[in-house]
Write an enzyme that holds these catalytic residues in place. Structure first.
Site, PDB file in Angstrom:
ATOM      1  CG  ASP A   1      -2.919  41.236   8.236  1.00 27.06           C
ATOM      2  OD1 ASP A   1      -4.030  41.424   8.771  1.00 27.06           O
ATOM      3  OD2 ASP A   1      -1.671  40.792   8.374  1.00 27.06           O
TER       4      ASP A   1
ATOM      5  CB  CYS B   1      -7.886  43.432  11.142  1.00 30.08           C
ATOM      6  SG  CYS B   1      -9.408  43.164  10.714  1.00 30.08           S
TER       7      CYS B   1
ATOM      8  CG  HIS C   1      -9.489  47.361   9.097  1.00 33.00           C
ATOM      9  ND1 HIS C   1      -8.614  46.484   9.134  1.00 33.00           N
ATOM     10  CD2 HIS C   1      -8.755  48.288   9.999  1.00 33.00           C
ATOM     11  CE1 HIS C   1      -7.448  46.756   9.640  1.00 33.00           C
ATOM     12  NE2 HIS C   1      -7.646  47.925  10.240  1.00 33.00           N
TER      13      HIS C   1
END
Length: 283
Positions: free
Chosen positions: A146, A149, A270
């Site tokens: 989001d 991370c 990510h």
């Protein structure tokens, strides 16, 4: 087997555009490491990975379309010849044949996608990271994708490893404050996304404001800032390049260990946190 003209031109144009975009990104990476020898090595590895990933993906896309075109040639022509007599196929039969072709195409695409996913970059990367973590008796602790991370992963590690409670907002403020105080340390590694020129003082302040006030994604520079302001080593486990990127080795105590994924989500890069490996835990 060659692609048909329409598919071939469409895919060729798409590939040309992606290669052009990659070259622009590569130029930006090279500029960001122009005066830093240690950064150049990391950038070179990243460029090699990006070029290899693009080449592999383009090859797979071409092969997928070729297989689908091959399937289409197996469909019987609308007019069927029996005993030298041409039997005209009804419109209803033609619609059924068309639907059959579409169903076969759809099923074939699903099979190809499942096959690609099984051996695709996401699963390959995940297996590699899991293997490296297992050597440290660790496993992945999943973090939501989001924009927060990196900060959520660091927050989880601080609590787990050092029993320090700092939430995302506090970590963002600390990172931005440290970068502002040590502007000269970070400015050479930041460039404008359109011109690739070094940021001006105003643009740098805006960059730091976004760290504090938005969910802008954190990267290697923010990791360095957090390691230095927390006086804590941070280790990043990744699938390609060096097995681990270590920041803040001059600080004492156990490192915060997080995992970096390039292919975890369609949105892009990510970070996940890590946790102690549970016995017989599946990868």
């Amino acid at each position: 087997m060659e692609l048909n003209n329409e598919e071939g031109l469409s895919l060729e144009n798409k590939h040309k555009k992606e290669r052009k975009e990659l070259q622009a990104k590569i130029q930006g990476l090279k500029k960001s490491a122009k005066n830093d020898k240690s950064k150049k090595k990391e950038v070179s590895a990243e460029i090699a990975r990006l070029e290899a990933d693009l080449e592999t993906r383009h090859k797979n896309e071409i092969e997928n379309i070729q297989e689908i075109n091959l399937k289409e040639t197996d469909i019987v022509e609308p007019d069927v010849i029996v005993n030298n007599t041409v039997n005209k196929v009804s419109k209803a039969q033609k619609r059924r044949d068309k639907k059959l072709l579409e169903d076969r195409d759809r099923e074939e695409r699903i099979k190809l996608q499942e096959k690609e996913n099984e051996h695709g970059p996401r699963n390959t990367e995940l297996q590699c990271i899991n293997s490296k973590l297992k050597e440290r008796n660790l496993s992945i602790y999943k973090i939501a994708s989001d924009g927060d991370c990196l900060y959520k992963a660091i927050s989880h590690q601080l609590k787990t490893v050092r029993d320090i409670a700092l939430d995302v907002e506090e970590l963002r403020q600390k990172a931005a404050q440290y970068m502002r105080i040590n502007k000269d340390e970070f400015m050479p590694f930041l460039s404008h996304p359109d011109t690739f020129d070094m940021l001006t003082d105003i643009e740098f302040d805006d960059y730091c404001d976004k760290i504090t006030n938005t969910k802008v994604w954190g990267g290697q520079l923010e990791v360095r800032a957090l390691s230095n302001c927390l006086k804590c080593p941070i280790t990043i486990i990744q699938a390609t390049g060096p097995d681990a990127i270590e920041q803040g080795l001059e600080f004492d105590g156990p490192p915060l260990i997080i995992a970096y994924h390039r292919h975890m989500y369609s949105l892009g890069e990510h970070y996940n946190s890590t946790q102690a490996l549970i016995q017989d835990e599946p990868e």
